[in-house]
Write a protein that holds these residues in place. Structure first.
Motif, mmCIF file in Angstrom:
data_model
loop_
_atom_site.group_PDB
_atom_site.id
_atom_site.type_symbol
_atom_site.label_atom_id
_atom_site.label_comp_id
_atom_site.label_asym_id
_atom_site.label_seq_id
_atom_site.Cartn_x
_atom_site.Cartn_y
_atom_site.Cartn_z
ATOM 1 N N TYR A 95 0.700 -1.252 0.037
ATOM 2 C CA TYR A 95 -0.032 0.066 -0.010
ATOM 3 C C TYR A 95 0.952 1.188 -0.170
ATOM 4 O O TYR A 95 1.751 1.290 0.779
ATOM 5 C CB TYR A 95 -0.841 -0.063 1.239
ATOM 6 C CG TYR A 95 -1.881 -0.955 1.221
ATOM 7 C CD1 TYR A 95 -1.399 -2.280 1.812
ATOM 8 C CD2 TYR A 95 -3.198 -0.967 0.749
ATOM 9 C CE1 TYR A 95 -2.578 -3.248 1.878
ATOM 10 C CE2 TYR A 95 -4.091 -2.189 0.982
ATOM 11 C CZ TYR A 95 -3.608 -3.142 1.424
ATOM 12 O OH TYR A 95 -4.621 -4.081 1.666
ATOM 13 N N ALA A 97 1.251 5.141 1.045
ATOM 14 C CA ALA A 97 0.429 6.066 1.785
ATOM 15 C C ALA A 97 0.921 7.719 2.002
ATOM 16 O O ALA A 97 2.153 7.500 1.395
ATOM 17 C CB ALA A 97 0.575 5.513 3.443
ATOM 18 N N VAL A 106 0.235 2.712 10.850
ATOM 19 C CA VAL A 106 -0.878 2.938 10.236
ATOM 20 C C VAL A 106 -1.760 4.325 10.571
ATOM 21 O O VAL A 106 -2.004 4.920 9.599
ATOM 22 C CB VAL A 106 -1.729 1.669 9.937
ATOM 23 C CG1 VAL A 106 -3.182 2.029 9.457
ATOM 24 C CG2 VAL A 106 -1.008 0.533 9.533
ATOM 25 N N CYS A 109 -1.042 8.059 8.952
ATOM 26 C CA CYS A 109 -1.157 8.368 7.626
ATOM 27 C C CYS A 109 -2.600 8.925 7.333
ATOM 28 O O CYS A 109 -3.666 8.462 7.787
ATOM 29 C CB CYS A 109 -0.936 6.872 6.592
ATOM 30 S SG CYS A 109 0.664 6.486 6.758
ATOM 31 N N TRP A 112 -4.406 6.830 1.641
ATOM 32 C CA TRP A 112 -3.910 5.297 1.041
ATOM 33 C C TRP A 112 -4.412 4.911 -0.394
ATOM 34 O O TRP A 112 -5.520 5.349 -0.834
ATOM 35 C CB TRP A 112 -4.675 4.449 2.098
ATOM 36 C CG TRP A 112 -4.126 4.384 3.453
ATOM 37 C CD1 TRP A 112 -4.727 5.096 4.668
ATOM 38 C CD2 TRP A 112 -3.074 3.620 4.102
ATOM 39 N NE1 TRP A 112 -4.110 5.019 5.543
ATOM 40 C CE2 TRP A 112 -3.070 4.065 5.437
ATOM 41 C CE3 TRP A 112 -2.051 2.656 3.748
ATOM 42 C CZ2 TRP A 112 -1.971 3.564 6.393
ATOM 43 C CZ3 TRP A 112 -1.258 2.472 4.488
ATOM 44 C CH2 TRP A 112 -1.157 2.688 5.793
#
Length: 122
Positions: A95, A97, A106, A109, A112
């Motif tokens: 992914y 970001a 995670v 961010c 995405w």
């Protein structure tokens, strides 16, 4: 607002290379720190790498140091992840970001991409 779309994933053998790309929309791409996470089946999404706004400072998770290289082209609104010497344990959805500030988690961010599958066979 930034929209991200990854490309370049695929099925390769151990030892091969792949280059992932992440194309960003919007005119403020250069204002964002951008990077990559990955998520293997049954595991949490993990940080892989990030690059600062100017493209001169990079960070990598230990497991990819010396094998992966992140770069960005602000004129093309694109960030890249060159992956060399791939291993089966690199198999995951990757992914892209982006965030206003440096990140490694995670929750840090803001934007995405939908992800691209990388599968490395032994």
């Amino acid at each position: 607002q930034v929209q991200l779309v990854e490309s370049g994933g695929g099925l390769v053998q151990a030892g091969d290379s792949l280059r992932l790309s992440c194309a960003a929309s919007g005119r403020t791409f250069e204002n964002y720190v951008v990077g990559w996470f990955r998520q293997a089946p049954g595991k949490e999404r993990e940080f892989v790498s990030r690059i600062n706004r100017g493209g001169y400072s990079t960070v990598y998770v230990d497991s990819v140091k010396g094998r992966f290289t992140i770069s960005r082209d602000n004129a093309k609104n694109t960030v890249y992840l060159q992956m060399n010497s791939l291993k089966p344990e690199d198999t995951a959805v990757y992914y892209c970001a982006a965030a206003r500030r440096p990140f490694s988690r995670v929750g840090e961010c803001d934007y995405w991409g939908p992800g691209t599958q990388v599968t490395v066979s032994s």
